[in-house]
Design a protein around this motif. Structure first.
Motif, PDB file in Angstrom:
ATOM      1  N   CYS A   1     -15.271 -18.948 -94.415  1.00 30.70           N
ATOM      2  CA  CYS A   1     -16.236 -19.670 -95.510  1.00 30.70           C
ATOM      3  C   CYS A   1     -17.437 -20.252 -94.583  1.00 30.70           C
ATOM      4  CB  CYS A   1     -15.224 -20.725 -96.099  1.00 30.70           C
ATOM      5  SG  CYS A   1     -14.230 -20.146 -97.266  1.00 30.70           S
ATOM      6  N   LEU A   2     -18.560 -20.127 -95.293  1.00 29.60           N
ATOM      7  CA  LEU A   2     -19.930 -20.746 -94.881  1.00 29.60           C
ATOM      8  C   LEU A   2     -20.447 -21.781 -95.680  1.00 29.60           C
ATOM      9  CD1 LEU A   2     -21.049 -17.381 -93.812  1.00 29.60           C
ATOM     10  CD2 LEU A   2     -20.400 -18.817 -92.346  1.00 29.60           C
ATOM     11  N   ARG A   3     -20.635 -23.241 -95.415  1.00 27.84           N
ATOM     12  CA  ARG A   3     -21.452 -23.890 -96.013  1.00 27.84           C
ATOM     13  C   ARG A   3     -22.858 -23.549 -95.917  1.00 27.84           C
ATOM     14  NH1 ARG A   3     -24.235 -28.556 -95.458  1.00 27.84           N
ATOM     15  NH2 ARG A   3     -23.802 -28.650 -93.231  1.00 27.84           N
ATOM     16  N   LEU A   4     -23.630 -23.471 -96.920  1.00 26.62           N
ATOM     17  CA  LEU A   4     -24.857 -23.293 -96.934  1.00 26.62           C
ATOM     18  C   LEU A   4     -25.908 -24.434 -97.154  1.00 26.62           C
ATOM     19  CD1 LEU A   4     -24.887 -20.506 -99.900  1.00 26.62           C
ATOM     20  CD2 LEU A   4     -24.590 -20.252 -97.287  1.00 26.62           C
ATOM     21  N   GLY A   5     -27.121 -24.536 -96.811  1.00 23.09           N
ATOM     22  CA  GLY A   5     -27.687 -25.357 -96.565  1.00 23.09           C
ATOM     23  C   GLY A   5     -27.975 -26.289 -97.799  1.00 23.09           C
ATOM     24  N   GLY A   6     -27.805 -25.902 -98.978  1.00 25.09           N
ATOM     25  CA  GLY A   6     -27.910 -26.613-100.268  1.00 25.09           C
ATOM     26  C   GLY A   6     -26.826 -27.235-100.701  1.00 25.09           C
ATOM     27  N   GLY A   7     -25.557 -27.169 -99.891  1.00 29.89           N
ATOM     28  CA  GLY A   7     -24.436 -27.968-100.100  1.00 29.89           C
ATOM     29  C   GLY A   7     -23.633 -27.118-101.035  1.00 29.89           C
ATOM     30  N   GLN A   8     -23.832 -25.813-100.997  1.00 24.16           N
ATOM     31  CA  GLN A   8     -22.874 -24.824-101.655  1.00 24.16           C
ATOM     32  C   GLN A   8     -22.221 -23.937-100.679  1.00 24.16           C
ATOM     33  OE1 GLN A   8     -24.580 -22.390-104.959  1.00 24.16           O
ATOM     34  NE2 GLN A   8     -26.091 -24.143-105.359  1.00 24.16           N
ATOM     35  N   ALA A   9     -21.142 -23.046-100.932  1.00 24.94           N
ATOM     36  CA  ALA A   9     -20.581 -22.342 -99.969  1.00 24.94           C
ATOM     37  C   ALA A   9     -20.131 -20.937-100.373  1.00 24.94           C
ATOM     38  CB  ALA A   9     -19.331 -23.015 -99.484  1.00 24.94           C
ATOM     39  N   VAL A  10     -20.134 -20.305 -99.438  1.00 24.97           N
ATOM     40  CA  VAL A  10     -19.570 -18.692 -99.909  1.00 24.97           C
ATOM     41  C   VAL A  10     -18.342 -18.520 -98.768  1.00 24.97           C
ATOM     42  CG1 VAL A  10     -21.718 -17.701-100.693  1.00 24.97           C
ATOM     43  CG2 VAL A  10     -21.208 -17.479 -98.146  1.00 24.97           C
TER      44      VAL A  10
ATOM     45  N   ALA B   1     -21.522 -23.184-109.374  1.00 27.70           N
ATOM     46  CA  ALA B   1     -20.963 -23.248-108.165  1.00 27.70           C
ATOM     47  C   ALA B   1     -20.765 -24.574-107.790  1.00 27.70           C
ATOM     48  CB  ALA B   1     -22.258 -22.871-107.121  1.00 27.70           C
ATOM     49  N   LEU B   2     -19.876 -25.026-107.027  1.00 33.54           N
ATOM     50  CA  LEU B   2     -19.576 -26.173-106.369  1.00 33.54           C
ATOM     51  C   LEU B   2     -20.447 -26.625-105.520  1.00 33.54           C
ATOM     52  CD1 LEU B   2     -17.231 -28.515-105.991  1.00 33.54           C
ATOM     53  CD2 LEU B   2     -16.483 -27.381-104.087  1.00 33.54           C
ATOM     54  N   THR B   3     -21.243 -27.699-105.635  1.00 36.20           N
ATOM     55  CA  THR B   3     -22.365 -28.360-104.878  1.00 36.20           C
ATOM     56  C   THR B   3     -21.937 -29.751-104.270  1.00 36.20           C
ATOM     57  OG1 THR B   3     -23.329 -29.466-106.643  1.00 36.20           O
ATOM     58  CG2 THR B   3     -23.950 -27.368-106.504  1.00 36.20           C
ATOM     59  N   GLY B   4     -22.852 -30.126-103.298  1.00 36.28           N
ATOM     60  CA  GLY B   4     -22.643 -31.393-102.638  1.00 36.28           C
ATOM     61  C   GLY B   4     -21.681 -31.410-101.630  1.00 36.28           C
TER      62      GLY B   4
ATOM     63  N   GLY C   1      -1.553 -33.483-105.824  1.00 34.00           N
ATOM     64  CA  GLY C   1      -0.226 -33.885-106.292  1.00 34.00           C
ATOM     65  C   GLY C   1       0.647 -33.134-107.005  1.00 34.00           C
ATOM     66  N   THR C   2       0.380 -31.699-106.827  1.00 39.82           N
ATOM     67  CA  THR C   2       1.199 -30.698-107.376  1.00 39.82           C
ATOM     68  C   THR C   2       1.446 -29.765-106.237  1.00 39.82           C
ATOM     69  OG1 THR C   2      -0.473 -28.898-107.769  1.00 39.82           O
ATOM     70  CG2 THR C   2      -0.403 -30.841-109.246  1.00 39.82           C
ATOM     71  N   GLN C   3       2.254 -28.553-106.631  1.00 42.72           N
ATOM     72  CA  GLN C   3       2.529 -27.532-105.616  1.00 42.72           C
ATOM     73  C   GLN C   3       1.849 -26.154-106.312  1.00 42.72           C
ATOM     74  OE1 GLN C   3       6.508 -29.234-104.033  1.00 42.72           O
ATOM     75  NE2 GLN C   3       5.797 -27.696-102.650  1.00 42.72           N
ATOM     76  N   SER C   4       1.108 -26.293-107.295  1.00 38.44           N
ATOM     77  CA  SER C   4       0.534 -24.858-107.647  1.00 38.44           C
ATOM     78  C   SER C   4      -0.629 -24.426-106.872  1.00 38.44           C
ATOM     79  CB  SER C   4       0.216 -25.308-109.285  1.00 38.44           C
ATOM     80  OG  SER C   4       1.254 -25.711-109.844  1.00 38.44           O
ATOM     81  N   ASN C   5      -1.062 -23.140-106.731  1.00 39.72           N
ATOM     82  CA  ASN C   5      -2.082 -22.726-106.091  1.00 39.72           C
ATOM     83  C   ASN C   5      -3.090 -22.911-106.936  1.00 39.72           C
ATOM     84  OD1 ASN C   5      -0.225 -21.769-103.947  1.00 39.72           O
ATOM     85  ND2 ASN C   5      -0.356 -19.639-104.362  1.00 39.72           N
ATOM     86  N   ALA C   6      -4.321 -22.995-106.247  1.00 41.03           N
ATOM     87  CA  ALA C   6      -5.748 -23.247-107.170  1.00 41.03           C
ATOM     88  C   ALA C   6      -6.702 -22.152-106.608  1.00 41.03           C
ATOM     89  CB  ALA C   6      -6.371 -24.620-107.109  1.00 41.03           C
ATOM     90  N   ALA C   7      -7.245 -21.304-107.253  1.00 36.01           N
ATOM     91  CA  ALA C   7      -8.209 -20.209-107.007  1.00 36.01           C
ATOM     92  C   ALA C   7      -9.700 -20.991-107.131  1.00 36.01           C
ATOM     93  CB  ALA C   7      -8.316 -19.156-107.756  1.00 36.01           C
ATOM     94  N   ARG C   8      -9.760 -22.148-107.475  1.00 40.62           N
ATOM     95  CA  ARG C   8     -10.915 -22.887-107.680  1.00 40.62           C
ATOM     96  C   ARG C   8     -10.582 -24.422-106.767  1.00 40.62           C
ATOM     97  NH1 ARG C   8     -13.950 -22.732-112.461  1.00 40.62           N
ATOM     98  NH2 ARG C   8     -12.575 -20.649-113.079  1.00 40.62           N
ATOM     99  N   PRO C   9     -11.651 -25.109-106.504  1.00 41.54           N
ATOM    100  CA  PRO C   9     -11.448 -26.317-106.046  1.00 41.54           C
ATOM    101  C   PRO C   9     -10.822 -27.265-106.714  1.00 41.54           C
ATOM    102  CG  PRO C   9     -13.796 -25.468-105.318  1.00 41.54           C
ATOM    103  CD  PRO C   9     -12.991 -24.656-106.555  1.00 41.54           C
ATOM    104  N   VAL C  10      -9.887 -28.015-106.178  1.00 42.14           N
ATOM    105  CA  VAL C  10      -9.119 -29.342-106.786  1.00 42.14           C
ATOM    106  C   VAL C  10      -9.427 -30.660-105.967  1.00 42.14           C
ATOM    107  CG1 VAL C  10      -7.447 -27.649-108.252  1.00 42.14           C
ATOM    108  CG2 VAL C  10      -6.923 -28.852-105.958  1.00 42.14           C
ATOM    109  N   ALA C  11      -9.388 -31.820-106.764  1.00 38.79           N
ATOM    110  CA  ALA C  11      -9.845 -33.000-106.032  1.00 38.79           C
ATOM    111  C   ALA C  11      -8.292 -33.338-105.109  1.00 38.79           C
ATOM    112  CB  ALA C  11      -9.865 -34.014-107.021  1.00 38.79           C
ATOM    113  N   VAL C  12      -8.765 -33.802-104.175  1.00 45.39           N
ATOM    114  CA  VAL C  12      -7.614 -34.586-103.098  1.00 45.39           C
ATOM    115  C   VAL C  12      -7.463 -35.850-103.680  1.00 45.39           C
ATOM    116  CG1 VAL C  12      -7.011 -35.259-101.076  1.00 45.39           C
ATOM    117  CG2 VAL C  12      -8.274 -32.982-101.247  1.00 45.39           C
ATOM    118  N   GLU C  13      -6.093 -36.144-104.059  1.00 42.82           N
ATOM    119  CA  GLU C  13      -5.768 -37.479-104.676  1.00 42.82           C
ATOM    120  C   GLU C  13      -5.452 -38.578-103.560  1.00 42.82           C
ATOM    121  OE1 GLU C  13      -2.981 -36.876-107.718  1.00 42.82           O
ATOM    122  OE2 GLU C  13      -4.705 -36.155-109.122  1.00 42.82           O
ATOM    123  N   ASN C  14      -5.265 -39.800-104.039  1.00 37.82           N
ATOM    124  CA  ASN C  14      -4.672 -40.700-103.182  1.00 37.82           C
ATOM    125  C   ASN C  14      -3.097 -40.475-103.040  1.00 37.82           C
ATOM    126  OD1 ASN C  14      -6.946 -42.182-102.308  1.00 37.82           O
ATOM    127  ND2 ASN C  14      -7.135 -42.967-104.593  1.00 37.82           N
TER     128      ASN C  14
END
Length: 436
Positions: free
Chosen positions: A401-410, A47-50, A84-97
């Motif tokens: 989408c719901l952010r959970l108390g532990g820093g995860q989301a559903v 899971a993505l956390t934080g 920096g791309t125009q490709s869809n992503a089904a999982r999180p990707v980092a926002v770049e400068n």
């Protein structure tokens, strides 16, 4: 893209995003989410956390992490994921400068709107990325989608500073300054920039006060919808400006206003007061009142006012539950395109409005005209534990989408562009976990 095409796309579906602190009881146990119809996972996906905040736009979700970075997932046709791309992503990707370098790392708040996103930095500057139609990124130009760039100052010299909160609408954006004034930029055909004008602008302009005699002051929070904007004041009152044909300005008229007007009180008496937060959607808005109730106004085609059957309303009405009693105990609120969700102090989540993608999380795709309980993966009412929670919402389409108390989301609802972040493109009517 022609405005008619873009508007038709916006109207095609509805959504929402809420952030909420909940206990991990809502986290899915990987497996089918509806009998024979939903994907199974192998249990090895972490899971993505934080996550400290989460927000959504058209088929897109973005979250701020505790390290000051942001992750986005879903549609990327207009570079709205910021990677920096125009490709869809089904999982999180980092926002770049903006230069496509290391991840942006000093973010304090993120907002995702129509097909663009913006973030406030620790420097109090704003960076926006994605669709720049009609100057919605505030970069001093308009046109093609771009990677993250700074919002410029009104003069075009230097960058906009002293920002504490930003809200990305559908084709416009607004920001609250540290001193309580508001700056907006982008599309302005309906007066959604609130500057007593109807000209689009690719630089920030000052929202005027109710009399048009100076800047609007004392603003605590702003929310940009499709072609209107609402704001709460430090004194608990609410003002809106922009398009008003569906009554979405809440001033007991159906007229547009190119400067702020006060939202009427419940029953039409005086002005709405004691408001903690307001959120604007496609053609409606809702406010959380400090008494624990929610009041909504505007379009009611899909039951998004939560008052049952009935026409659009140009003044606030209290949201009700299926028994027709008022929804109470609300500690957080989120508004999407044509639906809304509220978090209760007992850990439940109640949603109402359009449900074509299953975004209400009640195991159905039936519109709900009163607030119904979102269900957890076991199919029972979510009782995720008490706590105040903090919601952050941007206009989106038919997912939640719901952010959970532990820093995860559903997330729950439509997933054709990967906007649920579970590494699939399959819709679901109950929550699935956002993965790394």
């Amino acid at each position: 893209m022609p405005r008619s095409t873009f508007t038709a796309m916006l109207r095609s579906r509805s959504a929402l995003l809420v952030t909420v602190a909940l206990a991990t009881a809502l986290l899915p146990t990987w497996g089918p989410t509806a009998a024979g119809a939903q994907p199974e996972a192998d249990g090895t996906e972490a899971a993505l956390t934080g996550m400290t905040q989460i927000d959504a736009g058209i088929d897109v979700t973005c979250a701020r992490l505790s390290n000051g970075q942001a992750r986005c997932w879903g549609d990327n046709s207009f570079r709205q994921l910021g990677d920096g791309t125009q490709s869809n992503a089904a999982r999180p990707v980092a926002v770049e400068n903006g230069g496509g370098t290391a991840p942006m790392a000093t973010i304090t708040q993120v907002s995702t709107g129509g097909n663009h996103s913006c973030a406030v930095l620790t420097s109090t500057e704003v960076r926006c990325w994605g669709s720049n139609i009609e100057g919605g990124l505030g970069t001093g130009s308009a046109g093609s989608p771009v990677n993250a760039q700074p919002v410029v100052a009104a003069t075009g010299n230097g960058n906009l500073t002293n920002v504490r909160q930003v809200s990305a609408g559908f084709t416009h954006t607004c920001a609250v300054l540290l001193g309580g004034q508001v700056r907006c930029w982008g599309r302005n055909d309906e007066g959604e920039l609130g500057n007593d004008d109807n000209a689009d602008t690719n630089r920030p302009v000052t929202v005027t006060n109710l009399d048009g005699t100076g800047p609007l002051t004392g603003v605590a929070q702003v929310s940009a919808g499709k072609n209107f904007t609402c704001a709460t004041f430090a004194n608990g009152r609410v003002a809106c400006w922009g398009a008003g044909a569906a009554g979405q300005l809440g001033d007991e008229t159906n007229n547009p206003h190119d400067r702020p007007v006060l939202v009427a009180g419940l029953g039409g008496a005086g002005s709405l007061s004691n408001v903690a937060e307001v959120h604007a959607g496609l053609l409606h808005a809702c406010a959380r009142i400090n008494t624990g109730r929610v009041a909504c106004w505007g379009d009611n085609t899909h039951g998004q006012l939560g008052k049952g059957d009935g026409p659009a309303e140009n003044r606030p009405h209290v949201v009700t539950v299926p028994s027709n009693a008022a929804l109470t105990g609300v500690t957080g609120l989120g508004v999407g395109d044509d639906h809304s969700c509220a978090r209760l102090g007992n850990g439940q989540v109640r949603c109402w409005g359009r449900n074509t993608g299953g975004q209400l999380g009640d195991r159905s795709t039936v519109d709900r005209k009163r607030a119904v309980a979102m269900q957890n993966v076991a199919g029972t009412v979510n009782l995720g534990g008490a706590g105040s929670g903090q919601f952050a919402i941007g206009g989106g389409l038919d997912h939640t989408c719901l952010r959970l108390g532990g820093g995860q989301a559903v997330c729950v609802g439509s997933n054709d562009k990967g906007q649920l972040g579970d590494a699939t493109n399959q819709d679901t009517t109950r929550p699935v976990g956002v993965r790394r």
